[in-house]
Design a protein around this motif. Structure first.
Motif, PDB file in Angstrom:
ATOM      1  N   ALA A  22      -0.712  -7.251   0.196  1.00  0.00           N
ATOM      2  CA  ALA A  22      -0.658  -5.794   0.263  1.00  0.00           C
ATOM      3  C   ALA A  22      -1.087  -5.311   1.641  1.00  0.00           C
ATOM      4  N   LEU A  23      -2.149  -5.885   2.155  1.00  0.00           N
ATOM      5  CA  LEU A  23      -2.651  -5.490   3.466  1.00  0.00           C
ATOM      6  C   LEU A  23      -1.589  -5.714   4.538  1.00  0.00           C
ATOM      7  N   GLU A  24      -0.932  -6.854   4.485  1.00  0.00           N
ATOM      8  CA  GLU A  24       0.112  -7.158   5.461  1.00  0.00           C
ATOM      9  C   GLU A  24       1.272  -6.168   5.361  1.00  0.00           C
ATOM     10  N   LEU A  25       1.721  -5.927   4.137  1.00  0.00           N
ATOM     11  CA  LEU A  25       2.876  -5.038   3.945  1.00  0.00           C
ATOM     12  C   LEU A  25       2.547  -3.597   4.303  1.00  0.00           C
ATOM     13  N   TYR A  26       1.356  -3.137   3.962  1.00  0.00           N
ATOM     14  CA  TYR A  26       0.975  -1.767   4.304  1.00  0.00           C
ATOM     15  C   TYR A  26       0.951  -1.582   5.816  1.00  0.00           C
ATOM     16  N   PHE A  31       2.098   2.290   3.559  1.00  0.00           N
ATOM     17  CA  PHE A  31       1.732   2.264   2.143  1.00  0.00           C
ATOM     18  C   PHE A  31       2.840   2.834   1.263  1.00  0.00           C
ATOM     19  N   ASP A  32       3.354   4.000   1.637  1.00  0.00           N
ATOM     20  CA  ASP A  32       4.332   4.695   0.792  1.00  0.00           C
ATOM     21  C   ASP A  32       5.627   3.902   0.633  1.00  0.00           C
ATOM     22  N   GLN A  33       5.979   3.095   1.634  1.00  0.00           N
ATOM     23  CA  GLN A  33       7.246   2.363   1.602  1.00  0.00           C
ATOM     24  C   GLN A  33       7.130   1.001   0.916  1.00  0.00           C
ATOM     25  N   THR A  34       5.935   0.635   0.482  1.00  0.00           N
ATOM     26  CA  THR A  34       5.719  -0.675  -0.125  1.00  0.00           C
ATOM     27  C   THR A  34       5.631  -0.551  -1.638  1.00  0.00           C
ATOM     28  N   ARG A 112      -8.243   1.405   8.482  1.00  0.00           N
ATOM     29  CA  ARG A 112      -7.191   2.011   9.298  1.00  0.00           C
ATOM     30  C   ARG A 112      -6.047   2.510   8.413  1.00  0.00           C
ATOM     31  N   ILE A 113      -5.673   1.709   7.432  1.00  0.00           N
ATOM     32  CA  ILE A 113      -4.583   2.100   6.535  1.00  0.00           C
ATOM     33  C   ILE A 113      -4.968   3.357   5.758  1.00  0.00           C
ATOM     34  N   ILE A 114      -6.182   3.419   5.245  1.00  0.00           N
ATOM     35  CA  ILE A 114      -6.645   4.597   4.509  1.00  0.00           C
ATOM     36  C   ILE A 114      -6.621   5.829   5.402  1.00  0.00           C
ATOM     37  N   ALA A 115      -7.060   5.675   6.639  1.00  0.00           N
ATOM     38  CA  ALA A 115      -7.153   6.818   7.553  1.00  0.00           C
ATOM     39  C   ALA A 115      -5.794   7.450   7.827  1.00  0.00           C
ATOM     40  N   MET A 116      -4.725   6.649   7.778  1.00  0.00           N
ATOM     41  CA  MET A 116      -3.406   7.180   8.124  1.00  0.00           C
ATOM     42  C   MET A 116      -2.549   7.518   6.900  1.00  0.00           C
ATOM     43  N   THR A 117      -3.120   7.402   5.693  1.00  0.00           N
ATOM     44  CA  THR A 117      -2.333   7.621   4.480  1.00  0.00           C
ATOM     45  C   THR A 117      -2.986   8.683   3.600  1.00  0.00           C
ATOM     46  N   PRO A 118      -2.378   9.887   3.484  1.00  0.00           N
ATOM     47  CA  PRO A 118      -2.993  10.969   2.700  1.00  0.00           C
ATOM     48  C   PRO A 118      -3.354  10.578   1.273  1.00  0.00           C
ATOM     49  N   ALA A 119      -2.484   9.860   0.573  1.00  0.00           N
ATOM     50  CA  ALA A 119      -2.770   9.492  -0.823  1.00  0.00           C
ATOM     51  C   ALA A 119      -3.988   8.587  -0.911  1.00  0.00           C
TER      52      ALA A 119
END
Length: 202
Positions: A22-26, A31-34, A112-119
């Motif tokens: 998941a980390l790699e794909l996000y 996130f939204d596209q995975t 980093r992923i959380i910071a750039m993803t509103p959901a």
């Protein structure tokens, strides 16, 4: 990294594979596209296995919350007597820091992923509020007044979040070093007098 197809040797291994996939794909797609199916495929398991471990694709990034909650509560309970509430929290966050430092390869990209993803930011805020409530209750169990316990927990958690972000931006120093700096800033804020003309009336 694509794991080979086949049954992982243990549930813990499957869980680790899914988290890493998941980390790699996000990071690669966002996130939204995975999808959960893509995460499962990358991990070398089927989608049913994904849902045995996680209720949805957001929770992959929030695994370990129960352990963190237990660590914080125990650390507050065991903090030395005579400390002020914020200093009790610094003791607790020192224990949380050890968890994050051990898991830095996961923790850093996760933040980093959380910071750039509103959901994900929304879910992170809800998780933070729940943890803050638990910490406030732990402070009350140590005899801190109800109002002060809630304020200290919210303030302390905000400080911890700021230190964690500084740690991501400046990995040359440990998370604990950033924590100490932020808590020193807090002490400077509440230790300085507010000029009379700046105080609210009433």
């Amino acid at each position: 990294m694509r794991y080979p197809r086949g049954v992982p040797r243990s549930g813990a291994e499957a869980r680790r594979r899914l988290q890493q996939a998941a980390l790699e794909l996000y990071q690669e797609r966002g996130f939204d596209q995975t999808t959960t199916a893509e995460i499962a495929a990358r991990a070398g398991v089927n989608e049913r296995t994904f849902f045995r471990h996680f209720p949805d694709k957001r929770e992959v990034l929030f695994d370990g919350e129960a352990d963190l909650r237990a660590t914080l509560i125990q650390a507050v309970a065991e903090a030395p007597d005579g400390l002020r509430p914020l200093d009790m929290l610094l003791c607790a966050f020192r224990e949380a820091e050890r968890i994050l430092e051990r898991n830095r390869p996961f923790a850093e990209p996760r933040l980093r992923i959380i910071a750039m993803t509103p959901a994900l930011r929304e879910r992170d805020l809800a998780k933070a509020a729940s943890l803050s409530d638990a910490v406030a209750e732990a402070l009350r169990q140590r005899g801190v007044a109800d109002r002060l316990a809630g304020l200290a927990a919210v303030t302390g958690w905000a400080a911890f979040h700021q230190a964690a972000q500084a740690w991501i931006d400046d990995p040359s120093q440990s998370l604990y070093a950033h924590l100490l700096r932020v808590f020193d800033d807090l002490r400077a804020l509440y230790g300085s007098d507010v000029p009379a003309q700046a105080r609210p009336e009433g």
